[in-house]
Design an enzyme around this catalytic site. Structure first.
Site, PDB file in Angstrom:
ATOM      1  N   GLU A   1     -40.437  33.153 -10.634  1.00 19.09           N
ATOM      2  CA  GLU A   1     -40.667  31.442 -10.612  1.00 19.09           C
ATOM      3  C   GLU A   1     -39.244  30.674 -11.016  1.00 19.09           C
ATOM      4  O   GLU A   1     -38.865  30.826 -12.170  1.00 19.09           O
ATOM      5  CB  GLU A   1     -41.665  30.894 -11.148  1.00 19.09           C
ATOM      6  CG  GLU A   1     -41.819  29.448 -10.781  1.00 19.09           C
ATOM      7  CD  GLU A   1     -43.464  29.147 -11.161  1.00 19.09           C
ATOM      8  OE1 GLU A   1     -44.258  29.692 -11.228  1.00 19.09           O
ATOM      9  OE2 GLU A   1     -43.720  27.815 -11.367  1.00 19.09           O
TER      10      GLU A   1
ATOM     11  N   GLU B   1     -42.257  23.232  -7.218  1.00 19.87           N
ATOM     12  CA  GLU B   1     -42.792  22.193  -8.092  1.00 19.87           C
ATOM     13  C   GLU B   1     -41.773  20.996  -8.245  1.00 19.87           C
ATOM     14  O   GLU B   1     -42.110  19.976  -8.600  1.00 19.87           O
ATOM     15  CB  GLU B   1     -43.123  22.717  -9.397  1.00 19.87           C
ATOM     16  CG  GLU B   1     -42.173  23.249 -10.395  1.00 19.87           C
ATOM     17  CD  GLU B   1     -42.887  23.702 -11.581  1.00 19.87           C
ATOM     18  OE1 GLU B   1     -43.036  25.151 -11.566  1.00 19.87           O
ATOM     19  OE2 GLU B   1     -42.863  23.161 -12.589  1.00 19.87           O
TER      20      GLU B   1
ATOM     21  N   HIS C   1     -48.635  24.236  -8.188  1.00 19.56           N
ATOM     22  CA  HIS C   1     -48.299  24.081  -9.634  1.00 19.56           C
ATOM     23  C   HIS C   1     -49.253  23.407 -10.279  1.00 19.56           C
ATOM     24  O   HIS C   1     -49.951  22.494  -9.921  1.00 19.56           O
ATOM     25  CB  HIS C   1     -46.983  23.213  -9.622  1.00 19.56           C
ATOM     26  CG  HIS C   1     -46.578  22.767 -11.020  1.00 19.56           C
ATOM     27  ND1 HIS C   1     -46.616  21.424 -11.562  1.00 19.56           N
ATOM     28  CD2 HIS C   1     -46.055  23.590 -12.142  1.00 19.56           C
ATOM     29  CE1 HIS C   1     -46.549  21.327 -12.673  1.00 19.56           C
ATOM     30  NE2 HIS C   1     -45.928  22.583 -13.309  1.00 19.56           N
TER      31      HIS C   1
ATOM     32  N   GLU D   1     -53.036  27.834 -10.129  1.00 16.06           N
ATOM     33  CA  GLU D   1     -52.599  27.895 -11.074  1.00 16.06           C
ATOM     34  C   GLU D   1     -53.789  27.290 -12.253  1.00 16.06           C
ATOM     35  O   GLU D   1     -54.399  26.633 -11.552  1.00 16.06           O
ATOM     36  CB  GLU D   1     -51.354  27.229 -11.650  1.00 16.06           C
ATOM     37  CG  GLU D   1     -50.764  27.445 -12.815  1.00 16.06           C
ATOM     38  CD  GLU D   1     -49.204  26.914 -12.982  1.00 16.06           C
ATOM     39  OE1 GLU D   1     -48.776  26.504 -11.981  1.00 16.06           O
ATOM     40  OE2 GLU D   1     -48.716  27.346 -14.042  1.00 16.06           O
TER      41      GLU D   1
HETATM   42  O1  LIG Z   1     -46.627  25.854 -14.697  1.00 19.26           O
HETATM   43  C1  LIG Z   1     -45.496  25.791 -14.243  1.00 19.26           C
HETATM   44  O2  LIG Z   1     -45.129  26.452 -13.336  1.00 19.26           O
HETATM   45  C2  LIG Z   1     -44.675  25.022 -14.911  1.00 19.26           C
HETATM   46  O3  LIG Z   1     -43.413  25.141 -14.493  1.00 19.26           O
HETATM   47  C3  LIG Z   1     -44.786  24.306 -16.001  1.00 19.26           C
HETATM   48  C4  LIG Z   1     -44.018  24.102 -17.337  1.00 19.26           C
HETATM   49  O4  LIG Z   1     -44.777  24.349 -18.317  1.00 19.26           O
HETATM   50  C5  LIG Z   1     -43.031  25.109 -17.502  1.00 19.26           C
HETATM   51  O5  LIG Z   1     -43.921  26.481 -17.289  1.00 19.26           O
HETATM   52 MG   LIG Z   2     -43.360  26.353 -12.740  1.00 23.29          MG
END
Ligand SMILES: O=C(O)C(=O)C[C@@H](O)CO
Ligand SMILES: [Mg+2]
Length: 390
Positions: A240, A266, A316, A336
């Site tokens: 990601e 995101e 996201h 998620e």
């Molecule tokens: O949850 C995600 O994809 C994010 O990018 C959130 C951030 O906390 C980084 O993980």
């Molecule tokens: Mg992310």
């Protein structure tokens, strides 16, 4: 029905927070040498809550977590005058009115996030006005329950990460997202640390669970090219945001280069932004956030675009505004899920501001067909730990 008022308030968390751990998540600031806490940019401790009231007393709730004070100013000064006095059922017209009147400076980033918050509140009103959950207005129930993946596993002590993974494996999750802690500026030691963390989590969850790997824009094309072959043995569900959101061609090259699916979105905005990502075959998983991308009006269109391109949508952050989009389309196979923890990065804050978020059970979420609108109310339990500005 007419929109009578728009109220945007900023909720800033003043309660206890988990102190930042060094290298807990690679991020775009890692490219710069550190002149202080480079993780400071990576905090979401403020949230803008939008309440739109209609002339027959229906109140719709919206939210935005990017640059909350700026989002509030944009809503107060530019967006509220465009929707007050209007029929919320004209949501496409109202979306275009907000988008086109701010196009010169607002087509991406905080202005589009502010538009998203107003749009969420409008859709909450629509659902409440016909006593239906929002997902019923978008396509209805396409899933008996929503599969979700556990998302946290910030980089830290490997044993602690293994204990965290075990805890949520024991709760029935079969998909996990972890964060890398290191990137291009951390040299070969960082590469080794990154690989050790994936190995450690795989040792706990095995290969019958999905593992997603989060870079949060903390790598670059060269580093990702070098890491992808080393990661293949761990069979990740996706990698990601390996590059910054503007490097669409970098995404496309990585997608061509590797069998590991590349995910992102995101930090992308509107149907136009996702058309570019899909036309360039930049991502294999689309991850817009409905409180950023342009709200439900935009996300619903992107769902259709992704269906046409056979690209799965896995929004996201979880959170109720995204769950309605996942429930209402076959193009979105799962969500998620951030469980409620002590406030750290800020992804957890949603639980402290709103009530109504579903709690995952055995790795699944459920939405209620009888709860109208988005299904959220303000949480009054933690109000004393927020500084709220009107
Ligand atoms: O949850 C995600 O994809 C994010 O990018 C959130 C951030 O906390 C980084 O993980
Ligand atoms: Mg992310």
């Amino acid at each position: 029905m007419k929109i009578q008022s728009v109220r945007a308030r900023v909720f800033e968390w003043k309660g206890k927070t988990v102190p930042p751990q060094a290298n807990f998540c690679s991020n775009a600031m890692d490219a710069l040498y550190d002149r202080g806490d480079s993780m400071k940019t990576f905090r979401f401790h403020g949230w803008t809550v939008v309440e739109i009231e209609t002339d027959d007393g229906i109140v719709g709730l919206g939210n935005v977590a990017l640059a909350p004070h700026i989002a509030k100013a944009i809503i107060d000064q530019y967006l509220a005058p465009l929707v007050i006095g209007q029929d919320p059922w004209d949501y496409e017209y109202l979306w275009q009115r907000m988008y086109r009147s701010t196009l010169a400076w607002g087509r991406k980033g905080v202005a589009m996030a502010a538009i998203s918050a107003v749009d969420l509140a409008i859709w909450d009103i629509l659902g409440k006005s016909v006593n239906k959950p929002v997902f019923k207005l978008l396509g209805g129930r396409t899933k008996e329950r929503i599969p979700c993946y556990y998302s946290k596993l910030y980089r830290g002590d490997l044993k602690a990460m293994q204990e965290e993974a075990q805890t949520f494996l024991d709760q029935g999750f079969t998909a996990f997202k972890m964060r890398f802690g290191y990137g291009p500026n951390h040299g070969t030691r960082g590469v080794a640390e990154n690989l050790k963390s994936v190995q450690a989590v795989r040792e706990v969850i095995g290969y019958e669970s999905d593992l997603m790997l989060e870079c949060y824009m903390g790598w670059d094309l060269d580093y990702a090219r070098r890491m992808l072959p080393k990661l293949e043995k761990f069979e990740p569900r996706w990698l990601e945001e390996p590059v910054i959101a503007d490097d669409v061609d970098g995404y496309a090259e990585l997608s061509r280069l590797s069998a590991i699916p590349i995910s992102g979105g995101e930090h992308e905005f509107t149907l136009h932004g996702f058309r570019q990502l899909l036309d360039k075959k930049a991502v294999s998983v689309v991850q817009y956030d409905t409180n950023r991308v342009g709200g439900i009006t935009a996300a619903h269109k992107i769902n259709a675009l992704c269906e046409a391109h056979a690209i799965p949508v896995i929004p996201h952050a979880g959170q109720m505004h995204n769950y309605h989009l996942t429930m209402s389309t076959l193009a979105s196979p799962m969500s998620e899920y951030f469980p409620q923890f002590d406030v750290e990065v800020g992804n957890e804050l949603f639980y402290y501001i709103f009530k109504g978020e579903p709690v995952a059970k055995d790795g699944f979420l459920q939405l209620d067909d009888t709860v109208p609108g988005l299904g959220l109310t303000l949480n009054t339990e933690y109000l004393d730990q927020f500084q709220i500005s009107e």
